[in-house]
Design a protein around this motif. Structure first.
Motif, PDB file in Angstrom:
ATOM      1  N   HIS A 162      76.647  86.030 -25.484  1.00 14.16           N
ATOM      2  CA  HIS A 162      76.318  86.000 -26.916  1.00 14.16           C
ATOM      3  C   HIS A 162      74.927  85.453 -27.194  1.00 14.16           C
ATOM      4  CE1 HIS A 162      80.245  87.522 -27.754  1.00 14.16           C
ATOM      5  NE2 HIS A 162      80.690  86.683 -26.835  1.00 14.16           N
ATOM      6  N   CYS A 172      78.403  92.470 -32.984  1.00 18.76           N
ATOM      7  CA  CYS A 172      79.196  91.919 -31.885  1.00 18.76           C
ATOM      8  C   CYS A 172      80.531  91.414 -32.431  1.00 18.76           C
ATOM      9  CB  CYS A 172      78.436  90.772 -31.220  1.00 18.76           C
ATOM     10  SG  CYS A 172      79.256  90.114 -29.751  1.00 18.76           S
ATOM     11  N   CYS A 174      81.748  88.668 -32.028  1.00 22.05           N
ATOM     12  CA  CYS A 174      81.670  87.236 -32.366  1.00 22.05           C
ATOM     13  C   CYS A 174      81.220  87.031 -33.804  1.00 22.05           C
ATOM     14  CB  CYS A 174      80.712  86.516 -31.415  1.00 22.05           C
ATOM     15  SG  CYS A 174      78.978  86.897 -31.710  1.00 22.05           S
ATOM     16  N   CYS A 179      73.985  90.724 -29.697  1.00 19.84           N
ATOM     17  CA  CYS A 179      74.286  89.906 -28.514  1.00 19.84           C
ATOM     18  C   CYS A 179      74.163  90.718 -27.219  1.00 19.84           C
ATOM     19  CB  CYS A 179      75.705  89.348 -28.587  1.00 19.84           C
ATOM     20  SG  CYS A 179      75.974  88.246 -29.969  1.00 19.84           S
TER      21      CYS A 179
END
Ligand SMILES: [Zn+2]
Length: 292
Positions: A162, A172, A174, A179
């Motif tokens: 990340h 991403c 996340c 990332c």
């Protein structure tokens, strides 16, 4: 008599376990499907079935577990896991296994365990400052400084997947954009191929590497970008942590014959890279070390 410990690797697709002696001898290894799509209770049932089968082989002094996700190793709790392991977030994994089996239990993140495995019996044997990188479905990392795992203040040190490579880049899982994982993971490689290819579509990174061998131009572009971005990431990490060695593992490394020399050339001679030696058993062996 030396200790005998069960080491377990819990991944999104399979759970691998083995009984290992204190000297590293693997006595028995067994694997079951995770069946993550069926949810937490099914995953735990599969985990218990695996442990029961291994315990049936004889005396066991402890159980070590490496699991995908962010793990608080002191409490043995899963702080966060993606939907690859549904219901895993918040799970007191160490307590659950201790209650059921009444032996010493240790739990940590799967890549943290993998680097311990490589330090014990694999590519990390002769090193004390290591950056381990796993490139598979996702991209994971673990940091060892002066022989010790660096886990960070919120159990998320080493999450190199990340690192942001392109601000405003690809979305991403996340929540952020751009990332590394979205560009160099096995998943990213086949998705990139499909984005560039008008006709032929592929389902996995392995197919991209096969096409690369056949001098497919799009595959050459995808693998070229992969080497360039991996190399840039390694150089950035080298400047921050200055490890003695970068150990690269994960499924994508199985195709390293196709790109390893290019990566080495790109990095130059002052950056030391090695491929992981224990394959899919690194986390299992490292989980044993967590207990020992
Ligand atoms: Zn991310």
């Amino acid at each position: 008599m030396g200790k005998r410990v069960i080491g377990i690797d819990i991944g999104g697709t399979k759970i691998l376990g083995g009984i290992v002696e204190e000297d590293g001898t693997l006595l028995k290894v067994k694997q079951v499907g995770t069946q993550a799509e069926k949810g937490k209770d099914a995953i735990l049932a599969n985990l218990f079935r695996l442990i029961d089968d291994l315990i049936a082989e004889g005396r066991v002094d402890g159980i070590g577990v490496g699991s995908a996700g962010r793990i608080d190793h002191k409490r043995g709790v899963v702080v966060y896991a993606t939907d690859n392991l549904p219901g895993w977030t918040g799970l007191p994994l160490k307590g659950i296994i201790e209650d059921k089996y009444q032996v010493a239990v240790a739990v940590d993140n799967d890549v943290n365990a993998a680097v311990l495995g490589e330090m014990w019996l694999g590519a990390g044997r002769n090193y004390r400052d290591i950056l381990m990188m796993t490139i598979g479905t996702g991209v994971g990392g673990a940091v060892v400084a002066d022989g010790k795992l660096i886990r960070g203040s919120s159990c998320s040190a080493g999450e190199i997947g990340h690192m942001i490579l392109y601000p405003e880049g690809k979305q991403c899982n996340c929540g952020r954009k751009g990332c590394l994982e979205q560009y160099i993971s096995g998943t990213a490689l086949y998705k990139q191929y499909n984005e560039l290819s008008k006709n032929l579509k592929v389902n996995n990174a392995w197919q991209v590497f096969e096409l690369y061998k056949q001098r497919d131009e799009i595959a050459a572009k995808v693998i070229g970008d992969f080497v360039r971005l991996l190399s840039i990431s390694i150089m950035s990490i080298k400047n921050i942590l200055d490890p003695e060695v970068f150990i690269i593992g994960g499924g994508v490394v199985e195709s390293k014959d196709l790109w390893w020399d290019d990566l080495k050339t790109s990095l130059g001679s002052d950056i030391n890279i090695m491929s992981a030696e224990l394959g899919d058993k690194a986390t299992m062996f490292g989980a044993v070390q967590l207990v020992l």
